[in-house]
Design an enzyme around this catalytic site. Structure first.
Site, PDB file in Angstrom:
ATOM      1  NE  ARG A   1      -0.541  -0.122   4.940  1.00  0.00           N
ATOM      2  CZ  ARG A   1      -0.676   0.648   6.003  1.00  0.00           C
ATOM      3  NH1 ARG A   1      -1.514   1.667   5.968  1.00  0.00           N
ATOM      4  NH2 ARG A   1      -0.003   0.410   7.095  1.00  0.00           N
TER       5      ARG A   1
ATOM      6  CD  GLU B   1     -17.191   2.208   2.622  1.00  0.00           C
ATOM      7  OE1 GLU B   1     -18.427   2.133   2.761  1.00  0.00           O
ATOM      8  OE2 GLU B   1     -16.424   2.420   3.576  1.00  0.00           O
TER       9      GLU B   1
ATOM     10  CG  PHE C   1     -15.139  -1.705   4.227  1.00  0.00           C
ATOM     11  CD1 PHE C   1     -16.198  -2.412   4.780  1.00  0.00           C
ATOM     12  CD2 PHE C   1     -14.000  -1.526   4.978  1.00  0.00           C
ATOM     13  CE1 PHE C   1     -16.123  -2.911   6.073  1.00  0.00           C
ATOM     14  CE2 PHE C   1     -13.917  -2.013   6.278  1.00  0.00           C
ATOM     15  CZ  PHE C   1     -14.984  -2.711   6.830  1.00  0.00           C
TER      16      PHE C   1
ATOM     17  CG  HIS D   1      -5.640  -2.119   5.430  1.00  0.00           C
ATOM     18  ND1 HIS D   1      -5.245  -1.144   4.542  1.00  0.00           N
ATOM     19  CD2 HIS D   1      -5.234  -1.711   6.651  1.00  0.00           C
ATOM     20  CE1 HIS D   1      -4.621  -0.182   5.197  1.00  0.00           C
ATOM     21  NE2 HIS D   1      -4.585  -0.506   6.486  1.00  0.00           N
TER      22      HIS D   1
ATOM     23  CG  ASP E   1      -8.294  -3.240  12.622  1.00  0.00           C
ATOM     24  OD1 ASP E   1      -8.005  -2.906  13.809  1.00  0.00           O
ATOM     25  OD2 ASP E   1      -8.270  -2.464  11.667  1.00  0.00           O
TER      26      ASP E   1
ATOM     27  NE  ARG F   1      -2.060  -2.086   9.590  1.00  0.00           N
ATOM     28  CZ  ARG F   1      -1.907  -2.426  10.863  1.00  0.00           C
ATOM     29  NH1 ARG F   1      -2.082  -3.676  11.240  1.00  0.00           N
ATOM     30  NH2 ARG F   1      -1.587  -1.519  11.765  1.00  0.00           N
TER      31      ARG F   1
END
Lengths: 321, 277
Positions: free
Chosen positions: A8, A55, A80, A106, A114, A164
């Site tokens: 990323r 989104e 998402f 991610h 998370d 990530r």
């Protein structure tokens, strides 16, 4: 070895460089400092749109902008962008064949702490079933830069899957060339082939090295483009090595493993063993702990290769009887 | 065009769309008839368009977010000269380019729509782009009222006022019915005007089946600088065919031969009435 970098982060720099093309826009759903589209936003604030945490609306806005000739890149976490917006992407981007790039960062278990709500293990499968969609999952920062340049040039909808975690650069050699839909042979071998994507390419290379020490010669293919998949490279691997192991940070249902199996079954059936998340959700932990827990490491790959070799030898025995 | 001529044109569109549905044995009759006057006004009087050059840079954009009302849309496009009217008889047939929802392969159609809740976001994107390019073109979007239960409509509504899109004019075909019943029974929309106003839109409410009110409202839009405009067009589902008016089952109903012939007679007498005015 060069410094580690997350795909990323490499992506953010690459997109900012592409910003010289005035048709390129970046849209983000409030997470630009995580997806790293903020790099583009800093350079080109007038071509950066933060739509807030919405989104579905972001994808629709990108569709509208694209009809005016812009090339929008939309960003959120894979969960998402690809996950939530399947229907918007399918009906409002892919069906009208719009030149919009969907970026999902991610992705996979390596998101870490998370947990399952944010660990998207289904996006390759979801995006791959959409007609005309290009699906790309680079394995390191260098390849990410090449991938971004390639999808920007491709006229049509693309999905780019990014992670990530910081990763070693394994592709940044002089003779390395990136072409959409063309697998890269990272290492040649004759006993088995590992076909990997994303950070599993690094694990596959390490596994191949260890296996080499045991006298097992393993080919490693980096299948950065999952769709359209490199059928030729897969058939060649099936013919020449007789067994294939796939490795991905994704559910074994629907992802790379499925794509490879579909090809092998149709053109040159050999055993295929799929390493990935085994139809399960993730949990909390750091990236390393989670990859270890789900067997997505060089040791997991080695185990799968050995399983594959046993199957190959068993078939050989049966056929010789 | 005069209001009288536009009324006549709307009647022609109604006849054609009903014939398309009757011939295809499928379609969304009720919503196509409720929105006919709006679409006719847009295409024959209000929007800047060039049928001989559908991609003309100076054109106004139209998005039929309630894509299931495609029959009236296609009729209007054909009658306005975007493509040959004879093509309409192939509607929904095997291999016809005129499929059951709008498609951007058809001259004059900007976007593939019909998946409800998408159109306003797409229009917001177009409006942002046009502002970026400093172009005066406007974007018109026609939504269904049942469609407003989709959450993405409100994401887009929020964005339109946030970006001060006064080049965006959205219309709600407020016929009060959706496939499973009355909008207020299924998922209440009222107070609709206040809801849009609270989202930062400048709202006008009209009789969406009165050509005079429709034309006046569309010509007056955008209503306010720095604000997106919304027209709540109160309409009757199935407008023009008495047997269909205000009955939910005509959302997706197809007339039998008797009803079709009756409707055509109704249209003819309406036509005579118009000519006698």
């Amino acid at each position: 070895m060069t410094e580690k970098i997350a795909t990323r982060h490499a992506y953010g720099q690459a997109l900012a460089e592409l910003g010289k093309n005035e048709n390129i826009l970046a849209l983000d759903a409030d997470v630009s400092t995580c997806t790293m589209s903020c790099d583009f936003g800093r350079e080109y604030p007038h071509r950066f749109i933060n739509v807030g945490i919405a989104e579905a609306n972001m994808v629709g806005i990108a569709a509208g902008l694209s009809t005016l000739g812009y090339i929008p890149f939309v960003h959120s976490f894979a969960m998402f962008s690809a996950g939530r917006c399947f229907e918007q992407i399918r009906n409002s981007l892919a069906y009208p064949k719009l030149n919009v790039k969907v970026v999902g960062t991610h992705a996979g278990l390596s998101v870490g702490e998370d947990g399952a709500t944010h660990q998207c293990l289904e996006d390759i499968g979801i995006m791959r079933t959409i007609p005309g969609m290009i699906v790309v999952h680079p394995c390191d920062g260098y390849e990410t830069k090449k991938a971004v340049e390639a999808i920007a040039l491709h006229k049509g909808p693309c999905y780019l899957r990014l992670g990530r975690a910081a990763l070693d650069i394994v592709t940044g050699k002089d003779d390395y060339s990136f072409e959409l839909g063309k697998a890269v042979t990272m290492k040649d071998g004759s006993d088995a082939t590992i076909i990997a994507v994303g950070m599993m390419v690094q694990a596959a290379l390490k596994a191949a090295e260890t296996l080499e020490e045991d006298g097992i010669s393993v080919r490693v293919l980096n299948m950065h483009t999952i769709k359209p998949i490199d059928t030729e490279a897969i058939i060649k691997a099936a013919k020449e090595t007789g067994v294939i192991i796939t490795a991905e940070e994704h559910n074994i249902i629907g992802g790379l493993g499925s794509a490879v199996t579909e090809t092998v079954t149709e053109f040159f059936p050999v055993p295929v063993f799929r390493l990935g998340s085994n139809d399960t959700f993730g949990q909390s932990g750091n990236a390393e702990q989670l990859m270890d827990f789900y067997g997505l490491t060089d040791l997991g790959v080695i185990e799968m290769v050995k399983k594959g070799l046993r199957s190959k030898n068993y078939l050989k025995d049966v056929n010789n009887k | 065009m005069t209001i009288q001529a536009l009324k006549q044109q709307a009647l022609e569109v109604r006849k054609t769309l009903l014939s398309m549905i009757y011939q295809a044995k499928t379609g969304h009759t009720g919503g196509a008839l409720s929105s006919t006057d709006l679409i006719t006004a847009l295409y024959f009087e209000v929007m800047h368009i060039d049928p001989s050059n559908p991609k003309w840079e100076g054109r106004d954009y139209f998005i039929l977010s309630k894509g299931h009302s495609v029959e009236g849309y296609l009729s209007a496009l054909a009658k306005r000269g975007f493509f040959d009217e004879s093509l309409l008889s192939t509607f929904c047939q095997y291999k016809s380019p005129l499929i059951g929802h709008p498609n951007n392969k058809i001259p004059g159609i900007e976007m593939n729509t019909g998946a409800l809740g998408h159109g306003l976001s797409i229009s917001v994107g177009m409006a942002i782009g046009l502002k970026k390019d400093k172009k005066p073109n406007r974007v018109f979007t026609l939504m269904g009222d049942g469609e407003l239960a989709e959450g993405s409509v409100w994401e887009a509504a929020m964005a339109a006022s946030h970006y001060k899109l006064d080049n965006l004019i959205a219309i709600v075909d407020r016929n009060h019915l959706q496939i499973s019943g009355s909008t207020e029974d299924v998922m209440g929309l009222e107070p609709l005007r206040e809801r849009w106003e609270s989202f930062g839109w400048q709202v006008e409410e009209i009789d969406g089946n009165s050509m005079l009110e429709v034309v006046n409202a569309l010509k007056a839009a955008p209503f306010k600088e720095h604000k997106p405009s919304l027209i709540i067009a109160n309409t009757t589902k199935g407008k023009g065919v008495k047997e269909m008016e205000d009955i939910p089952s005509w959302h997706h109903g197809v007339p039998n031969q008797h009803l079709y012939e009756q409707a055509m007679l109704d249209f003819e007498s309406m036509e005579k009435e118009l000519q006698n005015v």
